[in-house]
Motif scaffolding. Structure first.
Motif, PDB file in Angstrom:
ATOM      1  N   MET A  22       0.843  -1.178   0.000  1.00  0.00           N
ATOM      2  CA  MET A  22       0.000   0.000   0.000  1.00  0.00           C
ATOM      3  C   MET A  22       0.890   1.243   0.000  1.00  0.00           C
ATOM      4  SD  MET A  22      -2.900   1.035   2.768  1.00  0.00           S
ATOM      5  CE  MET A  22      -4.439   0.952   1.915  1.00  0.00           C
ATOM      6  N   THR A  23       0.555   2.206  -0.840  1.00  0.00           N
ATOM      7  CA  THR A  23       1.343   3.426  -0.910  1.00  0.00           C
ATOM      8  C   THR A  23       0.762   4.486   0.005  1.00  0.00           C
ATOM      9  OG1 THR A  23       0.047   4.280  -2.754  1.00  0.00           O
ATOM     10  CG2 THR A  23       1.993   2.960  -3.294  1.00  0.00           C
ATOM     11  N   ASP A  24       1.629   5.356   0.471  1.00  0.00           N
ATOM     12  CA  ASP A  24       1.172   6.468   1.296  1.00  0.00           C
ATOM     13  C   ASP A  24       0.529   7.518   0.402  1.00  0.00           C
ATOM     14  OD1 ASP A  24       2.077   5.447   3.728  1.00  0.00           O
ATOM     15  OD2 ASP A  24       4.107   6.194   3.357  1.00  0.00           O
ATOM     16  N   GLN A  25      -0.670   7.917   0.763  1.00  0.00           N
ATOM     17  CA  GLN A  25      -1.380   8.950   0.008  1.00  0.00           C
ATOM     18  C   GLN A  25      -1.017  10.320   0.575  1.00  0.00           C
ATOM     19  OE1 GLN A  25      -3.401   8.431  -2.671  1.00  0.00           O
ATOM     20  NE2 GLN A  25      -2.730   6.309  -2.527  1.00  0.00           N
ATOM     21  N   PRO A  26      -0.822  11.306  -0.281  1.00  0.00           N
ATOM     22  CA  PRO A  26      -0.528  12.647   0.213  1.00  0.00           C
ATOM     23  C   PRO A  26      -1.744  13.219   0.936  1.00  0.00           C
ATOM     24  CG  PRO A  26      -0.849  12.674  -2.155  1.00  0.00           C
ATOM     25  CD  PRO A  26      -0.857  11.236  -1.728  1.00  0.00           C
ATOM     26  N   THR A  27      -1.478  14.065   1.914  1.00  0.00           N
ATOM     27  CA  THR A  27      -2.547  14.728   2.641  1.00  0.00           C
ATOM     28  C   THR A  27      -3.250  15.697   1.701  1.00  0.00           C
ATOM     29  OG1 THR A  27      -1.273  14.562   4.665  1.00  0.00           O
ATOM     30  CG2 THR A  27      -3.064  16.145   4.662  1.00  0.00           C
ATOM     31  N   LYS A  28      -4.572  15.697   1.755  1.00  0.00           N
ATOM     32  CA  LYS A  28      -5.357  16.572   0.895  1.00  0.00           C
ATOM     33  C   LYS A  28      -6.186  17.519   1.747  1.00  0.00           C
ATOM     34  CE  LYS A  28      -5.766  13.175  -2.789  1.00  0.00           C
ATOM     35  NZ  LYS A  28      -6.660  12.374  -3.611  1.00  0.00           N
ATOM     36  N   GLY A  29      -6.742  18.529   1.108  1.00  0.00           N
ATOM     37  CA  GLY A  29      -7.627  19.463   1.781  1.00  0.00           C
ATOM     38  C   GLY A  29      -6.864  20.406   2.705  1.00  0.00           C
ATOM     39  N   PRO A  30      -7.592  21.018   3.650  1.00  0.00           N
ATOM     40  CA  PRO A  30      -6.969  22.010   4.530  1.00  0.00           C
ATOM     41  C   PRO A  30      -5.738  21.503   5.265  1.00  0.00           C
ATOM     42  CG  PRO A  30      -9.351  22.057   4.788  1.00  0.00           C
ATOM     43  CD  PRO A  30      -9.025  20.877   3.911  1.00  0.00           C
ATOM     44  N   ALA A  31      -5.743  20.241   5.659  1.00  0.00           N
ATOM     45  CA  ALA A  31      -4.618  19.696   6.427  1.00  0.00           C
ATOM     46  C   ALA A  31      -3.316  19.689   5.632  1.00  0.00           C
ATOM     47  CB  ALA A  31      -4.944  18.291   6.920  1.00  0.00           C
ATOM     48  N   SER A  32      -3.405  19.771   4.319  1.00  0.00           N
ATOM     49  CA  SER A  32      -2.179  19.787   3.516  1.00  0.00           C
ATOM     50  C   SER A  32      -1.343  21.042   3.782  1.00  0.00           C
ATOM     51  CB  SER A  32      -2.508  19.674   2.025  1.00  0.00           C
ATOM     52  OG  SER A  32      -3.194  20.831   1.569  1.00  0.00           O
ATOM     53  N   TYR A  33      -1.977  22.083   4.316  1.00  0.00           N
ATOM     54  CA  TYR A  33      -1.269  23.325   4.642  1.00  0.00           C
ATOM     55  C   TYR A  33      -0.566  23.276   6.003  1.00  0.00           C
ATOM     56  CZ  TYR A  33      -3.770  25.821   0.913  1.00  0.00           C
ATOM     57  OH  TYR A  33      -4.256  26.246  -0.291  1.00  0.00           O
ATOM     58  N   PHE A  34      -0.933  22.324   6.844  1.00  0.00           N
ATOM     59  CA  PHE A  34      -0.491  22.359   8.234  1.00  0.00           C
ATOM     60  C   PHE A  34       1.020  22.381   8.435  1.00  0.00           C
ATOM     61  CE2 PHE A  34      -4.714  20.583  10.100  1.00  0.00           C
ATOM     62  CZ  PHE A  34      -5.365  21.725   9.690  1.00  0.00           C
ATOM     63  N   PRO A  35       1.806  21.578   7.731  1.00  0.00           N
ATOM     64  CA  PRO A  35       3.262  21.658   7.950  1.00  0.00           C
ATOM     65  C   PRO A  35       3.833  23.048   7.661  1.00  0.00           C
ATOM     66  CG  PRO A  35       2.717  19.630   6.806  1.00  0.00           C
ATOM     67  CD  PRO A  35       1.461  20.468   6.827  1.00  0.00           C
ATOM     68  N   SER A  36       3.368  23.673   6.585  1.00  0.00           N
ATOM     69  CA  SER A  36       3.901  25.000   6.264  1.00  0.00           C
ATOM     70  C   SER A  36       3.391  26.058   7.241  1.00  0.00           C
ATOM     71  CB  SER A  36       3.579  25.392   4.825  1.00  0.00           C
ATOM     72  OG  SER A  36       2.192  25.450   4.604  1.00  0.00           O
ATOM     73  N   ILE A  37       2.181  25.894   7.754  1.00  0.00           N
ATOM     74  CA  ILE A  37       1.653  26.837   8.752  1.00  0.00           C
ATOM     75  C   ILE A  37       2.491  26.770  10.019  1.00  0.00           C
ATOM     76  CG2 ILE A  37      -0.298  27.324  10.286  1.00  0.00           C
ATOM     77  CD1 ILE A  37      -2.134  26.403   7.948  1.00  0.00           C
ATOM     78  N   GLU A  38       2.756  25.558  10.485  1.00  0.00           N
ATOM     79  CA  GLU A  38       3.568  25.412  11.706  1.00  0.00           C
ATOM     80  C   GLU A  38       4.957  26.000  11.507  1.00  0.00           C
ATOM     81  OE1 GLU A  38       1.568  21.547  13.854  1.00  0.00           O
ATOM     82  OE2 GLU A  38       3.296  21.195  12.562  1.00  0.00           O
ATOM     83  N   LYS A  39       5.553  25.754  10.364  1.00  0.00           N
ATOM     84  CA  LYS A  39       6.895  26.261  10.099  1.00  0.00           C
ATOM     85  C   LYS A  39       6.905  27.786  10.002  1.00  0.00           C
ATOM     86  CE  LYS A  39      10.750  25.852   6.892  1.00  0.00           C
ATOM     87  NZ  LYS A  39      11.269  25.225   5.681  1.00  0.00           N
ATOM     88  N   LYS A  40       5.962  28.348   9.265  1.00  0.00           N
ATOM     89  CA  LYS A  40       5.955  29.789   9.019  1.00  0.00           C
ATOM     90  C   LYS A  40       5.575  30.601  10.254  1.00  0.00           C
ATOM     91  CE  LYS A  40       4.416  33.365   5.896  1.00  0.00           C
ATOM     92  NZ  LYS A  40       3.947  33.641   4.555  1.00  0.00           N
ATOM     93  N   TYR A  41       4.592  30.114  11.037  1.00  0.00           N
ATOM     94  CA  TYR A  41       4.071  30.908  12.140  1.00  0.00           C
ATOM     95  C   TYR A  41       4.535  30.439  13.516  1.00  0.00           C
ATOM     96  CZ  TYR A  41       1.236  32.583   8.308  1.00  0.00           C
ATOM     97  OH  TYR A  41       0.828  33.100   7.104  1.00  0.00           O
ATOM     98  N   GLY A  42       5.290  29.346  13.573  1.00  0.00           N
ATOM     99  CA  GLY A  42       5.960  28.936  14.799  1.00  0.00           C
ATOM    100  C   GLY A  42       5.103  28.370  15.913  1.00  0.00           C
ATOM    101  N   GLN A  43       3.887  27.953  15.593  1.00  0.00           N
ATOM    102  CA  GLN A  43       3.032  27.321  16.600  1.00  0.00           C
ATOM    103  C   GLN A  43       2.424  26.054  16.015  1.00  0.00           C
ATOM    104  OE1 GLN A  43       0.302  29.695  18.942  1.00  0.00           O
ATOM    105  NE2 GLN A  43       1.265  31.564  18.200  1.00  0.00           N
ATOM    106  N   LEU A  44       2.138  25.110  16.891  1.00  0.00           N
ATOM    107  CA  LEU A  44       1.489  23.884  16.456  1.00  0.00           C
ATOM    108  C   LEU A  44       0.068  24.173  16.003  1.00  0.00           C
ATOM    109  CD1 LEU A  44       2.591  21.456  19.306  1.00  0.00           C
ATOM    110  CD2 LEU A  44       3.535  21.625  16.995  1.00  0.00           C
ATOM    111  N   ILE A  45      -0.451  23.334  15.124  1.00  0.00           N
ATOM    112  CA  ILE A  45      -1.819  23.494  14.650  1.00  0.00           C
ATOM    113  C   ILE A  45      -2.801  23.438  15.813  1.00  0.00           C
ATOM    114  CG2 ILE A  45      -3.638  22.413  13.255  1.00  0.00           C
ATOM    115  CD1 ILE A  45      -1.470  24.048  11.692  1.00  0.00           C
ATOM    116  N   SER A  46      -2.521  22.619  16.800  1.00  0.00           N
ATOM    117  CA  SER A  46      -3.423  22.547  17.963  1.00  0.00           C
ATOM    118  C   SER A  46      -3.542  23.898  18.664  1.00  0.00           C
ATOM    119  CB  SER A  46      -2.952  21.477  18.944  1.00  0.00           C
ATOM    120  OG  SER A  46      -1.646  21.767  19.412  1.00  0.00           O
ATOM    121  N   ALA A  47      -2.478  24.686  18.704  1.00  0.00           N
ATOM    122  CA  ALA A  47      -2.531  26.020  19.309  1.00  0.00           C
ATOM    123  C   ALA A  47      -3.397  26.959  18.478  1.00  0.00           C
ATOM    124  CB  ALA A  47      -1.124  26.593  19.460  1.00  0.00           C
TER     125      ALA A  47
END
Length: 71
Positions: free
Chosen positions: A1-26
């Motif tokens: 089974m291959t890993d599927q890329p994250t789709k939808g709003p969650a696909s932005y989460f890694p870049s949001i955490e990196k750019k704004y310095g807080q976890l998505i949970s925050a």
């Protein structure tokens, strides 16, 4: 089974955490603290108070509302 890329709003989460310095949970906590505001009011809050870009703010709000069964 291959890993599927994250789709939808969650696909932005890694870049949001990196750019704004807080976890998505925050960011989700910030959104939830403003309930029962309208979705675009929540987006505006993230943009105005935290200098977040529109796409990133919209992704967090959309994902949070969906997670909470509000959208």
């Amino acid at each position: 089974m291959t890993d599927q890329p994250t789709k939808g709003p969650a696909s932005y989460f890694p870049s949001i955490e990196k750019k704004y310095g807080q976890l998505i949970s925050a960011w989700k906590d910030k959104v939830r603290a403003r309930y029962p505001a309208k979705p675009m009011e929540l987006v505006a809050m993230l943009k105005d108070e935290h200098q977040m870009g529109h796409g990133h703010a919209n992704a967090i709000v959309a994902h949070t509302l969906a997670e909470d069964g509000l959208k």
